[in-house]
Design a protein around this motif. Structure first.
Motif, PDB file in Angstrom:
ATOM      1  N   PRO A   2       0.559  -1.581  -0.062  1.00 56.92           N
ATOM      2  CA  PRO A   2      -0.499   0.065  -0.045  1.00 56.92           C
ATOM      3  C   PRO A   2       0.777   1.158  -0.110  1.00 56.92           C
ATOM      4  O   PRO A   2       0.632   2.189  -0.745  1.00 56.92           O
ATOM      5  CB  PRO A   2      -0.832  -0.574   1.248  1.00 56.92           C
ATOM      6  N   ARG A   3       2.016   1.424   0.823  1.00 53.45           N
ATOM      7  CA  ARG A   3       2.465   2.293   0.611  1.00 53.45           C
ATOM      8  C   ARG A   3       3.320   3.093  -0.779  1.00 53.45           C
ATOM      9  O   ARG A   3       3.157   3.733  -1.383  1.00 53.45           O
ATOM     10  CB  ARG A   3       4.198   1.896   2.103  1.00 53.45           C
ATOM     11  N   LEU A   4       4.242   1.439  -1.097  1.00 54.08           N
ATOM     12  CA  LEU A   4       3.988   1.733  -2.405  1.00 54.08           C
ATOM     13  C   LEU A   4       3.007   2.502  -3.689  1.00 54.08           C
ATOM     14  O   LEU A   4       3.774   3.099  -4.591  1.00 54.08           O
ATOM     15  CB  LEU A   4       4.837   0.329  -3.089  1.00 54.08           C
ATOM     16  N   GLU A   5       2.004   1.664  -3.399  1.00 59.66           N
ATOM     17  CA  GLU A   5       1.212   2.442  -4.123  1.00 59.66           C
ATOM     18  C   GLU A   5       0.507   3.651  -4.080  1.00 59.66           C
ATOM     19  O   GLU A   5       0.252   4.380  -5.199  1.00 59.66           O
ATOM     20  CB  GLU A   5       0.031   1.370  -4.089  1.00 59.66           C
ATOM     21  N   ALA A   6       0.893   4.073  -2.517  1.00 52.70           N
ATOM     22  CA  ALA A   6       0.954   5.461  -2.229  1.00 52.70           C
ATOM     23  C   ALA A   6       1.337   6.406  -2.665  1.00 52.70           C
ATOM     24  O   ALA A   6       1.354   7.441  -3.033  1.00 52.70           O
ATOM     25  CB  ALA A   6       0.547   5.742  -0.513  1.00 52.70           C
ATOM     26  N   LEU A   7       2.850   5.854  -3.187  1.00 51.72           N
ATOM     27  CA  LEU A   7       4.374   6.703  -3.210  1.00 51.72           C
ATOM     28  C   LEU A   7       3.744   6.567  -5.003  1.00 51.72           C
ATOM     29  O   LEU A   7       4.193   7.603  -5.272  1.00 51.72           O
ATOM     30  CB  LEU A   7       5.313   6.018  -3.486  1.00 51.72           C
ATOM     31  N   GLY A   8       3.211   6.175  -5.618  1.00 49.34           N
ATOM     32  CA  GLY A   8       3.447   6.019  -7.171  1.00 49.34           C
ATOM     33  C   GLY A   8       1.982   6.830  -7.347  1.00 49.34           C
ATOM     34  O   GLY A   8       2.489   7.619  -8.453  1.00 49.34           O
ATOM     35  N   ASP A   9       0.856   6.681  -6.175  1.00 50.60           N
ATOM     36  CA  ASP A   9      -0.162   7.842  -7.102  1.00 50.60           C
ATOM     37  C   ASP A   9       0.286   9.593  -6.218  1.00 50.60           C
ATOM     38  O   ASP A   9      -0.030  10.624  -7.058  1.00 50.60           O
ATOM     39  CB  ASP A   9      -0.760   7.201  -5.774  1.00 50.60           C
ATOM     40  N   ALA A  10       1.857   9.308  -4.996  1.00 53.44           N
ATOM     41  CA  ALA A  10       1.801  10.548  -5.464  1.00 53.44           C
ATOM     42  C   ALA A  10       2.923  11.274  -6.357  1.00 53.44           C
ATOM     43  O   ALA A  10       3.015  12.248  -6.439  1.00 53.44           O
ATOM     44  CB  ALA A  10       2.764  10.695  -4.145  1.00 53.44           C
ATOM     45  N   ILE A  11       4.000  10.745  -7.208  1.00 51.03           N
ATOM     46  CA  ILE A  11       4.475  10.663  -8.280  1.00 51.03           C
ATOM     47  C   ILE A  11       4.607  11.828  -9.072  1.00 51.03           C
ATOM     48  O   ILE A  11       5.170  12.868  -9.625  1.00 51.03           O
ATOM     49  CB  ILE A  11       5.122   9.816  -9.051  1.00 51.03           C
ATOM     50  N   PRO A  12       3.083  11.392  -9.655  1.00 49.95           N
ATOM     51  CA  PRO A  12       2.387  12.645 -10.761  1.00 49.95           C
ATOM     52  C   PRO A  12       1.979  13.828  -9.631  1.00 49.95           C
ATOM     53  O   PRO A  12       2.316  15.109 -10.608  1.00 49.95           O
ATOM     54  CB  PRO A  12       1.088  11.826 -10.943  1.00 49.95           C
ATOM     55  N   GLY A  13       2.204  14.167  -8.300  1.00 52.76           N
ATOM     56  CA  GLY A  13       1.818  15.549  -8.254  1.00 52.76           C
ATOM     57  C   GLY A  13       3.014  16.105  -7.927  1.00 52.76           C
ATOM     58  O   GLY A  13       3.047  17.571  -8.267  1.00 52.76           O
ATOM     59  N   LEU A  14       4.082  15.049  -7.731  1.00 49.26           N
ATOM     60  CA  LEU A  14       5.300  15.703  -8.177  1.00 49.26           C
ATOM     61  C   LEU A  14       5.987  16.282  -8.975  1.00 49.26           C
ATOM     62  O   LEU A  14       6.686  17.771  -8.818  1.00 49.26           O
ATOM     63  CB  LEU A  14       6.570  14.744  -6.968  1.00 49.26           C
ATOM     64  N   ASN A  15       5.449  16.014  -9.756  1.00 48.49           N
ATOM     65  CA  ASN A  15       5.519  16.251 -11.247  1.00 48.49           C
ATOM     66  C   ASN A  15       5.277  17.589 -11.668  1.00 48.49           C
ATOM     67  O   ASN A  15       5.931  18.940 -12.105  1.00 48.49           O
ATOM     68  CB  ASN A  15       5.824  15.823 -11.659  1.00 48.49           C
ATOM     69  N   SER A  16       4.198  17.713 -11.503  1.00 48.78           N
ATOM     70  CA  SER A  16       3.609  18.863 -11.558  1.00 48.78           C
ATOM     71  C   SER A  16       4.423  20.075 -10.802  1.00 48.78           C
ATOM     72  O   SER A  16       3.705  20.953 -10.888  1.00 48.78           O
ATOM     73  CB  SER A  16       1.748  18.675 -11.288  1.00 48.78           C
ATOM     74  N   ALA A  17       4.487  19.837  -8.657  1.00 54.11           N
ATOM     75  CA  ALA A  17       4.857  20.674  -8.475  1.00 54.11           C
ATOM     76  C   ALA A  17       6.279  21.048  -9.062  1.00 54.11           C
ATOM     77  O   ALA A  17       6.467  22.373  -8.788  1.00 54.11           O
ATOM     78  CB  ALA A  17       5.097  19.572  -7.331  1.00 54.11           C
ATOM     79  N   GLY A  25       6.848  21.285 -12.313  1.00 55.68           N
ATOM     80  CA  GLY A  25       6.105  22.152 -13.377  1.00 55.68           C
ATOM     81  C   GLY A  25       5.986  23.122 -12.790  1.00 55.68           C
ATOM     82  O   GLY A  25       6.429  24.770 -13.480  1.00 55.68           O
ATOM     83  N   ALA A  26       5.532  23.301 -11.787  1.00 61.38           N
ATOM     84  CA  ALA A  26       4.706  24.696 -11.429  1.00 61.38           C
ATOM     85  C   ALA A  26       6.514  25.425 -10.708  1.00 61.38           C
ATOM     86  O   ALA A  26       6.226  26.795 -10.816  1.00 61.38           O
ATOM     87  CB  ALA A  26       3.840  24.363 -10.062  1.00 61.38           C
ATOM     88  N   SER A  54       9.205  25.161 -11.372  1.00 60.14           N
ATOM     89  CA  SER A  54       9.831  26.100 -12.991  1.00 60.14           C
ATOM     90  C   SER A  54       9.321  26.603 -13.044  1.00 60.14           C
ATOM     91  O   SER A  54       9.779  28.060 -13.406  1.00 60.14           O
ATOM     92  CB  SER A  54      10.461  24.854 -14.157  1.00 60.14           C
ATOM     93  N   GLY A  55       7.971  26.759 -13.846  1.00 66.60           N
ATOM     94  CA  GLY A  55       7.495  28.483 -13.974  1.00 66.60           C
ATOM     95  C   GLY A  55       7.712  29.081 -13.019  1.00 66.60           C
ATOM     96  O   GLY A  55       7.150  30.955 -13.568  1.00 66.60           O
ATOM     97  N   ALA A  56       7.502  29.318 -11.916  1.00 69.44           N
ATOM     98  CA  ALA A  56       7.409  30.592 -11.393  1.00 69.44           C
ATOM     99  C   ALA A  56       9.004  31.125 -11.143  1.00 69.44           C
ATOM    100  O   ALA A  56       9.652  31.977 -11.099  1.00 69.44           O
ATOM    101  CB  ALA A  56       7.161  29.834  -9.766  1.00 69.44           C
ATOM    102  N   VAL A  57       9.696  30.099 -11.191  1.00 66.92           N
ATOM    103  CA  VAL A  57      11.365  30.400 -11.201  1.00 66.92           C
ATOM    104  C   VAL A  57      11.874  31.657 -12.989  1.00 66.92           C
ATOM    105  O   VAL A  57      11.926  32.810 -12.722  1.00 66.92           O
ATOM    106  CB  VAL A  57      12.035  28.999 -10.880  1.00 66.92           C
ATOM    107  N   GLU A  58      11.021  31.194 -13.666  1.00 72.31           N
ATOM    108  CA  GLU A  58      11.267  31.876 -15.214  1.00 72.31           C
ATOM    109  C   GLU A  58      11.231  33.601 -15.399  1.00 72.31           C
ATOM    110  O   GLU A  58      11.870  34.096 -15.419  1.00 72.31           O
ATOM    111  CB  GLU A  58      10.750  30.924 -15.888  1.00 72.31           C
ATOM    112  N   PRO A  59      10.037  33.564 -14.376  1.00 73.36           N
ATOM    113  CA  PRO A  59       9.688  34.702 -13.757  1.00 73.36           C
ATOM    114  C   PRO A  59      10.915  35.536 -13.295  1.00 73.36           C
ATOM    115  O   PRO A  59      11.261  36.631 -13.330  1.00 73.36           O
ATOM    116  CB  PRO A  59       8.236  35.174 -13.655  1.00 73.36           C
TER     117      PRO A  59
END
Length: 272
Positions: free
Chosen positions: A219-234, A236-237, A239-244
């Motif tokens: 279950p912990r590995l599944e939760a970690l797998g579910d959290a990876i897309p959120g980390l990717n989006s974070a 990306g966000a 990176s978008g904030a650093v450029e300005p």
């Protein structure tokens, strides 16, 4: 005995002798119970004649590979100083395996592996179900047909000089495995591989414990797998904030001068 009986005694003896003679003659006649086909004489000859039952029993008992030889071999294999004998001894490997907490009891208990295997939705029912693994195995041009086909796996296995010949050859794998000190003895010896595998706290118990640990981690590995897309989006966000911010820092006056100074070439006089 009265006088009449005494007078008739010779006659009675004669009659009895005559009857005995007639009886012996009937016994010894070709159609009698002794000499007739399948009679007592034939049966007795089958027992005591050369090649008869007694002779065959004697040859069987004298044969080293006969029942007596096999019994002696079995007695030797199960002696107290041999691995099988040690396994069959009191408190030996077999007793420990059949103990209340042994693997046999765990295997046969309610809800155990065997119970689960034989349940209605267990693997055995699925194996035997219509369209299941057995049907696929026995289907036309299925796995069994391919194994038994000319030039198939079975032909290659049984060909002269093939795998089976090498396994059964003198000094081959099977003979080395059954030899004294070979794999079988190592498996069944005291503190051997099989005992270390099945002893409480041994390899099998450790594997079971490892499986339970992996089940808890799943279950912990599944939760970690579910959290990876959120980390990717974070990421990306961020990176978008650093450029300005970088662009804003470049527009500041101090930032421009620092950039110009950093970009100006160094003169040789300054180096001196």
């Amino acid at each position: 005995m009265d006088l009449r009986g005494l007078a008739l005694l010779p006659l009675r003896v004669s009659v009895a002798a005559t009857q005995a003679t007639l009886g012996l003659g009937q016994l010894a006649s070709p159609n009698g119970p002794i000499l007739r086909e399948g009679g007592y004489g034939t049966r007795l000859g089958q027992i005591i004649s050369e090649g008869g039952l007694l002779d065959q029993i004697g040859r069987i008992l004298a044969d080293e590979r006969g029942p007596i030889g096999l019994a002696n071999t079995l007695a030797d294999l199960t002696s107290d100083d041999r691995p099988i004998g040690k396994a069959l001894a009191r408190d030996g490997l077999l007793d420990r395996m059949a103990d209340e907490d042994g693997p046999f009891v765990r295997l046969l208990e309610a809800g155990g592996p065997l119970d689960r295997a034989l349940s209605e939705d267990g693997p055995l029912y699925r194996f035997l179900a219509p369209g299941g693994a057995l049907d696929k195995l026995l289907a036309e041009e299925g796995a069994l047909d391919r194994v038994l086909a000319d030039g198939g796996a079975l032909d290659k296995l049984l060909v002269q000089g093939g795998v089976l010949d090498r396994v059964l050859a003198d000094g081959g794998v099977l003979e080395r495995g059954l030899a004294e000190g070979g794999l079988v003895e190592q498996l069944l010896a005291d503190d051997g591989m099989l005992e270390r595998l099945l002893v409480p706290g041994g390899t099998l118990d450790q594997l079971v414990a490892l499986g339970a640990t992996l089940e808890r981690l799943a279950p912990r590995l599944e939760a970690l797998g579910d959290a990876i897309p959120g980390l990717n989006s974070a990421v990306g966000a961020l990176s978008g904030a650093v450029e300005p911010l970088s662009s804003l820092a470049g527009r500041l006056p101090g930032g421009r001068r620092r950039s110009a100074v950093d970009a100006s070439p160094v003169q040789p006089a300054e180096l001196e």
